[in-house]
Design an enzyme around this catalytic site. Structure first.
Site, PDB file in Angstrom:
ATOM      1  N   GLY A 154      -5.405  -0.102  13.436  1.00  0.00           N
ATOM      2  CA  GLY A 154      -4.130   0.056  14.138  1.00  0.00           C
ATOM      3  C   GLY A 154      -3.460  -1.288  14.411  1.00  0.00           C
ATOM      4  N   ARG A 163      -4.542   0.730  -7.390  1.00  0.00           N
ATOM      5  CA  ARG A 163      -3.360   1.284  -6.713  1.00  0.00           C
ATOM      6  C   ARG A 163      -2.697   2.372  -7.543  1.00  0.00           C
ATOM      7  NH1 ARG A 163      -1.972  -2.061  -2.353  1.00  0.00           N
ATOM      8  NH2 ARG A 163      -2.360  -4.272  -2.596  1.00  0.00           N
ATOM      9  N   THR A 175      -2.235  -3.641  12.349  1.00  0.00           N
ATOM     10  CA  THR A 175      -1.018  -3.896  11.564  1.00  0.00           C
ATOM     11  C   THR A 175       0.162  -3.119  12.135  1.00  0.00           C
ATOM     12  OG1 THR A 175      -2.412  -4.061   9.615  1.00  0.00           O
ATOM     13  CG2 THR A 175      -0.058  -3.880   9.223  1.00  0.00           C
ATOM     14  N   LEU A 176      -0.054  -1.835  12.313  1.00  0.00           N
ATOM     15  CA  LEU A 176       1.024  -0.968  12.768  1.00  0.00           C
ATOM     16  C   LEU A 176       1.499  -1.347  14.166  1.00  0.00           C
ATOM     17  CD1 LEU A 176       2.474   1.187  11.387  1.00  0.00           C
ATOM     18  CD2 LEU A 176       0.894   2.869  12.285  1.00  0.00           C
ATOM     19  N   GLU A 211       3.693   4.141   6.384  1.00  0.00           N
ATOM     20  CA  GLU A 211       2.468   3.354   6.173  1.00  0.00           C
ATOM     21  C   GLU A 211       1.483   4.168   5.325  1.00  0.00           C
ATOM     22  OE1 GLU A 211       0.674   0.768   6.220  1.00  0.00           O
ATOM     23  OE2 GLU A 211      -0.202   0.352   8.190  1.00  0.00           O
ATOM     24  N   ASP A 267      -5.891   2.120  10.120  1.00  0.00           N
ATOM     25  CA  ASP A 267      -7.329   1.871  10.236  1.00  0.00           C
ATOM     26  C   ASP A 267      -7.597   1.391  11.670  1.00  0.00           C
ATOM     27  OD1 ASP A 267      -9.972   1.358   9.466  1.00  0.00           O
ATOM     28  OD2 ASP A 267      -9.510  -0.548   8.567  1.00  0.00           O
ATOM     29  N   LYS A 277      -7.605   6.777   9.680  1.00  0.00           N
ATOM     30  CA  LYS A 277      -9.054   6.553   9.813  1.00  0.00           C
ATOM     31  C   LYS A 277      -9.310   6.349  11.314  1.00  0.00           C
ATOM     32  CE  LYS A 277     -10.602   3.722   6.367  1.00  0.00           C
ATOM     33  NZ  LYS A 277     -11.047   2.387   5.880  1.00  0.00           N
ATOM     34  N   GLY A 292       0.766  -1.242   0.000  1.00  0.00           N
ATOM     35  CA  GLY A 292       0.000   0.000   0.000  1.00  0.00           C
ATOM     36  C   GLY A 292       0.795   1.289   0.000  1.00  0.00           C
TER      37      GLY A 292
HETATM   38  P1  IMP Z   1      -5.229  -1.839  10.156  1.00  0.00           P
HETATM   39  O1  IMP Z   1      -4.372  -2.959  10.629  1.00  0.00           O
HETATM   40  O2  IMP Z   1      -6.689  -2.120  10.390  1.00  0.00           O
HETATM   41  O3  IMP Z   1      -4.821  -0.481  10.704  1.00  0.00           O
HETATM   42  O4  IMP Z   1      -5.146  -1.802   8.587  1.00  0.00           O
HETATM   43  C1  IMP Z   1      -4.080  -1.302   7.911  1.00  0.00           C
HETATM   44  C2  IMP Z   1      -4.061  -1.823   6.502  1.00  0.00           C
HETATM   45  O5  IMP Z   1      -5.357  -2.102   5.989  1.00  0.00           O
HETATM   46  C3  IMP Z   1      -3.493  -0.761   5.583  1.00  0.00           C
HETATM   47  O6  IMP Z   1      -2.099  -0.897   5.471  1.00  0.00           O
HETATM   48  C4  IMP Z   1      -4.209  -1.019   4.291  1.00  0.00           C
HETATM   49  O7  IMP Z   1      -3.488  -1.940   3.520  1.00  0.00           O
HETATM   50  C5  IMP Z   1      -5.521  -1.632   4.682  1.00  0.00           C
HETATM   51  N1  IMP Z   1      -6.614  -0.650   4.668  1.00  0.00           N
HETATM   52  C6  IMP Z   1      -7.250  -0.095   5.709  1.00  0.00           C
HETATM   53  N2  IMP Z   1      -8.202   0.759   5.317  1.00  0.00           N
HETATM   54  C7  IMP Z   1      -8.165   0.756   3.976  1.00  0.00           C
HETATM   55  C8  IMP Z   1      -8.912   1.474   2.964  1.00  0.00           C
HETATM   56  O8  IMP Z   1      -9.801   2.302   3.214  1.00  0.00           O
HETATM   57  N3  IMP Z   1      -8.549   1.203   1.676  1.00  0.00           N
HETATM   58  C9  IMP Z   1      -7.579   0.320   1.329  1.00  0.00           C
HETATM   59  N4  IMP Z   1      -6.866  -0.353   2.239  1.00  0.00           N
HETATM   60  C10 IMP Z   1      -7.156  -0.142   3.549  1.00  0.00           C
END
Ligand code: IMP
Length: 173
Positions: free
Chosen positions: A101, A161, A103-104, A95, A99, A127, A41
């Site tokens: 959090g 992308r 993953t991070l 990053e 979203d 987000k 991403g």
């Molecule tokens: P998290 O672990 O929920 O914070 O998600 C992070 C990952 O989800 C990001 O690195 C994106 O690859 C993917 N992601 C989260 N929201 C979106 C979105 O609105 N569009 C596309 N990818 C998203």
């Protein structure tokens, strides 16, 4: 599903990238950070960002995923880990979007266990409404509403992308 009109245009994104790179350049003055991009991403944001950072730097990448289509699985998979040793190194993790959090937070803990001198996080999109795990974001581009977005590196099913702007992705009905 359709791609709506741009939430952030190419010009708005590029202005924000330069602003973030300016802050990073001042904060890292006299240091040589290792800038780590989270693939896939962040590939476009990463390459635009590093070309505007004015301190010498090294780069590396981690390929990870936590998403299945438009919903999170809550589970992080590392497909390809970084190659550089980060012990005693200033690491800046880049990053695309934070979203939940999850993953991070997972990556942050994993990197901190390798004893970097410092670890900072730069995310283009936040987000915040969707946050489940609290993670510190040192450099934040835009805060966005709880909508699924595509473009500028962000995908739906590995598509869209390549769009140079960011748009909300919606059902057509
Ligand atoms: P998290 O672990 O929920 O914070 O998600 C992070 C990952 O989800 C990001 O690195 C994106 O690859 C993917 N992601 C989260 N929201 C979106 C979105 O609105 N569009 C596309 N990818 C998203």
């Amino acid at each position: 599903m359709v791609v709506g009109k741009p939430l952030f245009t190419e010009e708005e994104i590029q202005a924000k990238v330069r602003e973030l790179a300016g802050m990073i350049s001042s904060d890292y003055e006299g240091r040589e950070p290792l800038v780590v991009g989270l693939l896939k991403g962040a590939f476009m944001f990463f390459s635009d960002l590093v070309r505007h950072i004015r301190v010498p730097l090294r780069i590396d990448f981690i390929t990870a995923s936590s998403y299945a289509k438009a919903d999170t699985t809550g589970e992080v998979k590392i497909h390809c880990d970084m190659r550089e040793d980060i012990e005693n190194v200033d690491v800046l993790l880049v990053e695309d979007i934070v979203d939940t959090g999850i993953t991070l937070n997972y990556l942050r803990e994993r990197l901190l266990a390798r004893a970097p001198r410092s670890l900072k996080i730069c995310a283009l999109l936040d987000k915040r409404e969707r946050r489940i795990v609290d993670v510190p974001i040192d450099y934040r581009g835009f805060e966005i509403p709880n909508e699924f977005v595509v473009g500028y590196g962000l995908d739906y099913d590995n598509k869209y992308r390549n769009l140079p702007y960011i748009a909300i992705f919606k059902r057509s009905d």
